[in-house]
Design an enzyme around this catalytic site. Structure first.
Site, PDB file in Angstrom:
ATOM      1  N   THR A 190      10.919 -35.460  32.815  1.00 48.03           N
ATOM      2  CA  THR A 190      12.720 -36.070  33.286  1.00 48.03           C
ATOM      3  C   THR A 190      12.739 -36.538  34.635  1.00 48.03           C
ATOM      4  O   THR A 190      12.055 -37.016  35.379  1.00 48.03           O
ATOM      5  CB  THR A 190      14.209 -36.044  32.977  1.00 48.03           C
ATOM      6  N   ASN A 205      12.877 -29.984  35.583  1.00 48.08           N
ATOM      7  CA  ASN A 205      13.619 -30.612  35.992  1.00 48.08           C
ATOM      8  C   ASN A 205      15.055 -28.968  36.421  1.00 48.08           C
ATOM      9  O   ASN A 205      15.970 -29.697  36.773  1.00 48.08           O
ATOM     10  CB  ASN A 205      13.777 -30.825  34.338  1.00 48.08           C
ATOM     11  N   ASP A 250      15.526 -40.210  24.528  1.00 51.19           N
ATOM     12  CA  ASP A 250      14.987 -38.873  24.507  1.00 51.19           C
ATOM     13  C   ASP A 250      15.493 -38.288  23.642  1.00 51.19           C
ATOM     14  O   ASP A 250      15.006 -37.225  23.004  1.00 51.19           O
ATOM     15  CB  ASP A 250      15.291 -38.815  25.871  1.00 51.19           C
ATOM     16  N   HIS A 295      14.446 -36.044  20.360  1.00 52.67           N
ATOM     17  CA  HIS A 295      13.790 -34.489  21.078  1.00 52.67           C
ATOM     18  C   HIS A 295      14.028 -34.538  19.035  1.00 52.67           C
ATOM     19  O   HIS A 295      13.816 -33.146  18.194  1.00 52.67           O
ATOM     20  CB  HIS A 295      13.900 -34.424  21.767  1.00 52.67           C
ATOM     21  N   ASP A 302      10.838 -42.898  31.878  1.00 53.98           N
ATOM     22  CA  ASP A 302      10.100 -41.489  33.029  1.00 53.98           C
ATOM     23  C   ASP A 302       8.921 -40.651  31.798  1.00 53.98           C
ATOM     24  O   ASP A 302       7.910 -40.272  32.813  1.00 53.98           O
ATOM     25  CB  ASP A 302      10.880 -40.585  33.054  1.00 53.98           C
ATOM     26  N   HIS A 303       8.527 -41.737  30.900  1.00 55.54           N
ATOM     27  CA  HIS A 303       7.592 -40.750  30.142  1.00 55.54           C
ATOM     28  C   HIS A 303       7.677 -41.042  28.566  1.00 55.54           C
ATOM     29  O   HIS A 303       8.728 -41.371  27.857  1.00 55.54           O
ATOM     30  CB  HIS A 303       7.236 -39.268  29.442  1.00 55.54           C
ATOM     31  N   HIS A 341       8.270 -34.044  25.570  1.00 50.90           N
ATOM     32  CA  HIS A 341       7.734 -34.861  26.161  1.00 50.90           C
ATOM     33  C   HIS A 341       6.444 -33.406  27.210  1.00 50.90           C
ATOM     34  O   HIS A 341       6.904 -32.737  27.035  1.00 50.90           O
ATOM     35  CB  HIS A 341       7.894 -35.753  26.721  1.00 50.90           C
TER      36      HIS A 341
END
Length: 393
Positions: free
Chosen positions: A22, A43, A146, A150, A192-193, A300
């Site tokens: 992130t 992070n 996100d 997860h 971001d991913h 990620h």
């Protein structure tokens, strides 16, 4: 999102920087620098001498972690006469060479990132900033899908439902701009991913460093492990080669590099904060230290060349073509695009406007000496807006 593609520009996908997590990836969007150049390498803030670590939220308030010498676009815009704001975007709370983003909203502790009512209130708040405070640029962050990815995995029904919620939020942002009569607003939405499923239930041989023959945690003075598929190690003096040789080739899905030997395409080697040994796993695998403590079904942080890590990109507004699909590009180039739309001089960066020039409704031209440029283009990342201003070319 489909409506944005019809009304504006869609990339087939974009490539984020490595490390695909992130804060580092978001700071690349703000600065146009690769992670090894802007220095927000993780992070988590950490101190390899004392062993201290701080989680994502606490790290947002460690000023020296962010103020590395690379200026985010908020500060550059403000120093050139524009007004900028940020809502919940990583790095919002920090001061950069003494300056802060003019209008800012930092999420409170234990913030509910999945609350759609709050998303709509935040969208309206940002549009109010543009309308009432005459801001030229705002960055805005949503923490989903996100968290859901997860917890449940990227292919789960829960994740799909959250993607639909995010899609509704995109529509709401555009509708809110219309209600506020912001017809000149340019909106860029990206991420971001990506996210990849984690193998579980004994289906694979997990990566656990403690179990690798010849490897010992006694040979390390510090490590960042158990945070997904990536890790970094600081061996004790004189033990780097021992640690490296024990891990290299120890697991078929574990990649082990001395930092100076990292693939050049990853741009993750040169910064002093990057520890001497860098590890990452293939998609589906995570890196464990002493034993398996990770419970996420989605992760990620993998190699940014992996397709699962590639985010989306949409852009709509008067600056952009309509109904255009473009080839993939790196997100390090978004910064130069935003600077152009805002009409500001970019700081030194690793991207280039040539990567995105073709998506602009009017291609950039080089002014003749003494020509006056009048800028009335706006940009929003997800919101970017500009204010009419003049400058000598």
């Amino acid at each position: 999102m489909d409506a944005m593609a019809r009304d504006g520009v869609k990339a087939r996908y974009v490539t984020p920087p490595y490390l695909t997590i992130t804060s580092p990836s978001h700071f690349t969007l703000l600065t146009g620098r690769y992670i090894e150049n802007h220095g927000v390498i993780h992070n988590m803030w950490f101190n390899s001498s004392t062993g201290q670590k701080k989680p994502y939220y606490q790290t947002q308030f460690v000023n020296e972690w962010w103020d590395t010498g690379s200026l985010p676009i908020w500060i550059t815009a403000q120093r050139q006469g524009l007004k900028a704001g940020s809502l919940h975007f990583p790095g919002t709370s920090s001061r950069y060479r003494g300056d802060v983003v003019m209008v800012r909203d930092v999420e409170p502790p234990l913030y509910d990132y999945k609350n759609e009512t709050l998303w709509r209130a935040n969208a309206d708040k940002v549009m109010g900033w543009f309308k009432d405070l005459e801001l030229d640029f705002v960055s805005m962050y949503f923490g989903e899908p996100d968290s859901t990815g997860h917890r449940y995995g990227p292919d789960s029904p829960e994740r799909r439902a959250m993607v639909r919620q995010v899609d509704r939020a995109v529509g709401y942002i555009r509708a809110s701009a219309g209600r506020h009569n912001l017809t000149d607003l340019n909106i860029i939405i990206t991420s971001d991913h990506g996210m990849s499923s984690v193998y579980r239930n004994g289906a694979v041989q997990e990566i656990t460093l403690y179990k690798i023959p010849g490897f010992s945690f006694r040979d390390l003075s510090f490590h960042l492990l158990d945070f997904g598929p990536s890790g970094m190690l600081l061996p004790r003096p004189g033990r780097l080669e021992k640690v490296y040789n024990a891990l290299k080739g120890a697991h078929p899905h574990l990649h082990v590099y001395r930092k100076e030997e990292m693939p050049a395409r990853m741009h993750f080697a040169r910064h002093e904060r990057i520890l001497p040994i860098v590890l990452w796993a293939d998609p589906g695998y995570v890196i464990n230290g002493y034993f398996s403590v990770q419970v996420h079904k989605g992760e990620h942080g993998f190699d940014n060349a992996e397709m699962d890590m590639k985010p989306f990109f949409r852009a709509v507004g008067p600056a952009f073509h309509r109904g255009l699909e473009v080839a993939p590009f790196e997100t390090v180039n978004v910064y130069a695009l935003m600077c152009h739309i805002l009409g500001i001089r970019p700081e030194a960066n690793d991207g280039h406007l040539d990567a995105t020039r073709h998506m602009l409704a009017s291609s950039p031209t080089t002014p003749t000496p003494g020509e006056i440029i009048v800028h009335q283009q706006q940009c929003l990342y997800p919101h970017c807006r500009g204010k009419r201003r003049q400058e000598n070319a």
